[in-house]
Design a protein around this motif. Structure first.
Motif, PDB file in Angstrom:
ATOM      1  N   THR A 185      40.968  32.703  26.131  1.00  0.00           N
ATOM      2  CA  THR A 185      42.099  33.364  26.446  1.00  0.00           C
ATOM      3  C   THR A 185      43.142  32.592  27.412  1.00  0.00           C
ATOM      4  O   THR A 185      44.034  33.373  27.920  1.00  0.00           O
ATOM      5  N   VAL A 186      42.984  31.250  27.485  1.00  0.00           N
ATOM      6  CA  VAL A 186      43.971  30.438  28.191  1.00  0.00           C
ATOM      7  C   VAL A 186      44.675  29.992  27.068  1.00  0.00           C
ATOM      8  O   VAL A 186      44.415  29.374  26.160  1.00  0.00           O
ATOM      9  N   VAL A 213      38.404  25.650  19.521  1.00  0.00           N
ATOM     10  CA  VAL A 213      38.374  27.198  20.081  1.00  0.00           C
ATOM     11  C   VAL A 213      39.520  27.809  19.120  1.00  0.00           C
ATOM     12  O   VAL A 213      40.323  27.477  18.442  1.00  0.00           O
ATOM     13  N   ARG A 214      39.090  29.175  19.132  1.00  0.00           N
ATOM     14  CA  ARG A 214      40.310  30.177  18.601  1.00  0.00           C
ATOM     15  C   ARG A 214      41.070  30.775  19.659  1.00  0.00           C
ATOM     16  O   ARG A 214      40.439  31.563  20.520  1.00  0.00           O
ATOM     17  N   ALA A 215      42.403  30.717  19.722  1.00  0.00           N
ATOM     18  CA  ALA A 215      43.284  31.312  20.790  1.00  0.00           C
ATOM     19  C   ALA A 215      43.205  33.072  20.731  1.00  0.00           C
ATOM     20  O   ALA A 215      43.412  33.285  19.574  1.00  0.00           O
ATOM     21  N   MET A 216      42.864  33.582  21.766  1.00  0.00           N
ATOM     22  CA  MET A 216      43.175  35.345  21.716  1.00  0.00           C
ATOM     23  C   MET A 216      44.101  35.495  23.120  1.00  0.00           C
ATOM     24  O   MET A 216      43.939  34.790  24.045  1.00  0.00           O
ATOM     25  N   ARG A 217      44.916  36.286  22.728  1.00  0.00           N
ATOM     26  CA  ARG A 217      45.895  36.629  23.758  1.00  0.00           C
ATOM     27  C   ARG A 217      45.233  37.332  25.206  1.00  0.00           C
ATOM     28  O   ARG A 217      44.285  38.007  24.974  1.00  0.00           O
ATOM     29  N   HIS A 218      45.567  36.645  26.265  1.00  0.00           N
ATOM     30  CA  HIS A 218      45.236  37.125  27.550  1.00  0.00           C
ATOM     31  C   HIS A 218      45.818  38.470  27.750  1.00  0.00           C
ATOM     32  O   HIS A 218      46.925  38.715  27.936  1.00  0.00           O
ATOM     33  N   ARG A 235      55.160  32.943  29.243  1.00  0.00           N
ATOM     34  CA  ARG A 235      54.709  34.339  28.936  1.00  0.00           C
ATOM     35  C   ARG A 235      55.058  34.456  27.434  1.00  0.00           C
ATOM     36  O   ARG A 235      54.151  35.396  26.920  1.00  0.00           O
ATOM     37  N   GLU A 236      56.132  33.905  26.843  1.00  0.00           N
ATOM     38  CA  GLU A 236      56.200  34.235  25.345  1.00  0.00           C
ATOM     39  C   GLU A 236      55.137  33.471  24.621  1.00  0.00           C
ATOM     40  O   GLU A 236      54.677  33.794  23.379  1.00  0.00           O
ATOM     41  N   GLU A 237      54.906  32.510  25.086  1.00  0.00           N
ATOM     42  CA  GLU A 237      53.390  31.652  24.233  1.00  0.00           C
ATOM     43  C   GLU A 237      52.406  32.557  24.520  1.00  0.00           C
ATOM     44  O   GLU A 237      51.407  32.809  23.330  1.00  0.00           O
ATOM     45  N   ILE A 238      52.033  33.072  25.422  1.00  0.00           N
ATOM     46  CA  ILE A 238      50.907  34.028  25.564  1.00  0.00           C
ATOM     47  C   ILE A 238      51.213  35.135  24.698  1.00  0.00           C
ATOM     48  O   ILE A 238      50.285  35.725  24.006  1.00  0.00           O
ATOM     49  N   ALA A 239      52.210  35.690  24.586  1.00  0.00           N
ATOM     50  CA  ALA A 239      52.425  36.986  23.942  1.00  0.00           C
ATOM     51  C   ALA A 239      52.355  36.741  22.383  1.00  0.00           C
ATOM     52  O   ALA A 239      52.091  37.867  21.695  1.00  0.00           O
ATOM     53  N   LEU A 288      50.171  34.709  20.909  1.00  0.00           N
ATOM     54  CA  LEU A 288      48.799  34.446  20.556  1.00  0.00           C
ATOM     55  C   LEU A 288      48.406  35.987  20.003  1.00  0.00           C
ATOM     56  O   LEU A 288      48.926  37.005  20.331  1.00  0.00           O
ATOM     57  N   PRO A 289      47.317  35.736  19.096  1.00  0.00           N
ATOM     58  CA  PRO A 289      46.681  36.818  18.440  1.00  0.00           C
ATOM     59  C   PRO A 289      46.201  37.802  19.453  1.00  0.00           C
ATOM     60  O   PRO A 289      45.343  37.422  20.243  1.00  0.00           O
ATOM     61  N   ALA A 290      46.615  38.976  19.505  1.00  0.00           N
ATOM     62  CA  ALA A 290      45.942  40.244  20.244  1.00  0.00           C
ATOM     63  C   ALA A 290      44.538  40.184  19.789  1.00  0.00           C
ATOM     64  O   ALA A 290      43.985  39.845  18.740  1.00  0.00           O
ATOM     65  N   PRO A 291      43.666  40.850  20.903  1.00  0.00           N
ATOM     66  CA  PRO A 291      42.393  41.051  20.536  1.00  0.00           C
ATOM     67  C   PRO A 291      41.949  41.678  19.187  1.00  0.00           C
ATOM     68  O   PRO A 291      41.016  41.541  18.530  1.00  0.00           O
ATOM     69  N   ARG A 292      42.769  42.740  19.028  1.00  0.00           N
ATOM     70  CA  ARG A 292      42.589  43.633  17.756  1.00  0.00           C
ATOM     71  C   ARG A 292      42.680  42.655  16.295  1.00  0.00           C
ATOM     72  O   ARG A 292      42.014  42.956  15.525  1.00  0.00           O
ATOM     73  N   THR A 293      43.681  41.874  16.488  1.00  0.00           N
ATOM     74  CA  THR A 293      43.680  40.905  15.288  1.00  0.00           C
ATOM     75  C   THR A 293      42.780  39.945  15.239  1.00  0.00           C
ATOM     76  O   THR A 293      42.051  39.658  14.302  1.00  0.00           O
ATOM     77  N   ILE A 294      41.918  39.545  16.238  1.00  0.00           N
ATOM     78  CA  ILE A 294      40.699  38.795  16.290  1.00  0.00           C
ATOM     79  C   ILE A 294      39.411  39.501  15.576  1.00  0.00           C
ATOM     80  O   ILE A 294      38.800  39.093  15.014  1.00  0.00           O
ATOM     81  N   VAL A 295      39.562  40.808  16.139  1.00  0.00           N
ATOM     82  CA  VAL A 295      38.385  41.691  15.481  1.00  0.00           C
ATOM     83  C   VAL A 295      38.490  41.821  13.976  1.00  0.00           C
ATOM     84  O   VAL A 295      37.644  41.618  13.235  1.00  0.00           O
ATOM     85  N   ASP A 296      39.802  41.989  13.425  1.00  0.00           N
ATOM     86  CA  ASP A 296      40.127  41.962  12.036  1.00  0.00           C
ATOM     87  C   ASP A 296      39.569  40.668  11.535  1.00  0.00           C
ATOM     88  O   ASP A 296      39.063  40.642  10.422  1.00  0.00           O
ATOM     89  N   GLU A 297      39.786  39.458  11.902  1.00  0.00           N
ATOM     90  CA  GLU A 297      39.413  38.232  11.418  1.00  0.00           C
ATOM     91  C   GLU A 297      37.801  38.075  11.491  1.00  0.00           C
ATOM     92  O   GLU A 297      37.484  37.531  10.734  1.00  0.00           O
TER      93      GLU A 297
END
Length: 298
Positions: free
Chosen positions: A121-122, A133-138, A280-284, A286-295
């Motif tokens: 989440t970093v 690692v796979r990035a996930m939006r914090h 902030r734009e870099e974090i925004a 990144l894939p949201a948790p729901r996107t990671i769930v779909d993956e």
């Protein structure tokens, strides 16, 4: 799908897992979070189902026969664990489940990580370490909060959130910010003998979840969760104590570390503000948790 999560007895680490747990639940999956008995109430505060394990080390969930026993009984398809809960990966291996590790602001990627999938989440610009690692939006989360009544009124000047645990830092900081054109908001016990400047607002409650979106900057003493949350909100920040994440944010130009003297320019530094918004734009992005769930499902 059944998903079992394992968390050490740390609210900050549990809060880092919570948005992923919510994404799984809202996608229709069954989620349970396991932890020590003394931590069960904290788990329930995230609206998750808690699984009490045997008593043991509160700081790290390194070994847990009860976790593996529960996994063998419940048969989850995925086991998600915090970096300080390696017992989660062991439980996943015992039942042939996918082992997922979630890293936060206090963790480093590790090339020897035994998990099948490691989520971080970093944001990449603040990350170190050599692990894949796979990035996930914090998604900032601090637990249940109530918007205080005073926050329902518009601020008369720019607002800066102050969060300090070291009481010795208040006096020197207040001497610096007295007369500055911003309102410094804090909920803390101010040591006797420390003069409260006119632009410092002392309140009973200053929950970051309710306050950050109304602020132009943040001052703290190295709190990793608050530092990452401030980054997600695009706020310049000053850390008055050493912290790995604060130092990386400073290196990215989005914050400062050091003494209270740095607070004078915190709200007036255009380059600092630009870098904070870029982070902030870099974090925004990144894939949201729901996107990671779909993956993960695919």
């Amino acid at each position: 799908m059944r998903v079992l999560m394992a968390a050490p007895s740390s609210p900050a680490r549990l809060h880092n897992l919570a948005p992923f747990a919510w994404a799984l639940r809202t996608a229709g999956h069954e989620v349970k979070i396991a932890g020590r008995p003394s931590f069960a109430e904290e788990i329930l505060r995230t609206s998750a189902v808690a699984v009490e394990l045997e008593d043991g080390d509160e700081t790290a969930l390194a070994e847990s026969a009860a976790l593996t026993e529960f996994a063998e009984l419940w048969r989850p398809q995925v086991v998600v664990s915090d970096a300080l809960a390696p017992a989660g990966t062991a439980a996943a291996r015992a039942v042939g489940a996918v082992a997922v590790r979630v890293l936060g602001a206090l963790d480093e990627p590790d090339a020897a990580d035994p998990a099948d999938v490691t989520l971080d989440t970093v944001p990449p610009s603040l990350r170190t370490g050599s692990g894949a690692v796979r990035a996930m939006r914090h998604v900032p989360y601090f637990g249940p909060v109530v918007v205080p009544n005073w926050l329902r009124r518009k601020a008369r000047r720019s607002r800066v959130l102050l969060h300090l645990t070291d009481e010795t830092l208040f006096g020197p900081l207040f001497d610096v910010v007295a007369g500055e054109d911003f309102e410094l908001v804090c909920a803390a016990r101010i040591p006797s003998g420390v003069t409260l400047p006119a632009n410092v607002r002392l309140v009973d409650s200053a929950p970051p979840a309710a306050l950050l979106s109304t602020c132009v900057a943040v001052i703290h003493d190295g709190d990793a969760a608050l530092a990452l949350a401030a980054a997600a909100h695009g706020l310049p920040q000053l850390s008055l104590a050493a912290s790995a994440i604060a130092e990386r944010i400073a290196a990215a130009g989005a914050g400062k570390t050091g003494s209270g003297e740095e607070a004078r320019a915190l709200t007036a530094d255009a380059e600092l503000d630009r870098a904070a918004k870029a982070l902030r734009e870099e974090i925004a992005a990144l894939p949201a948790p729901r996107t990671i769930v779909d993956e993960l499902i695919r």
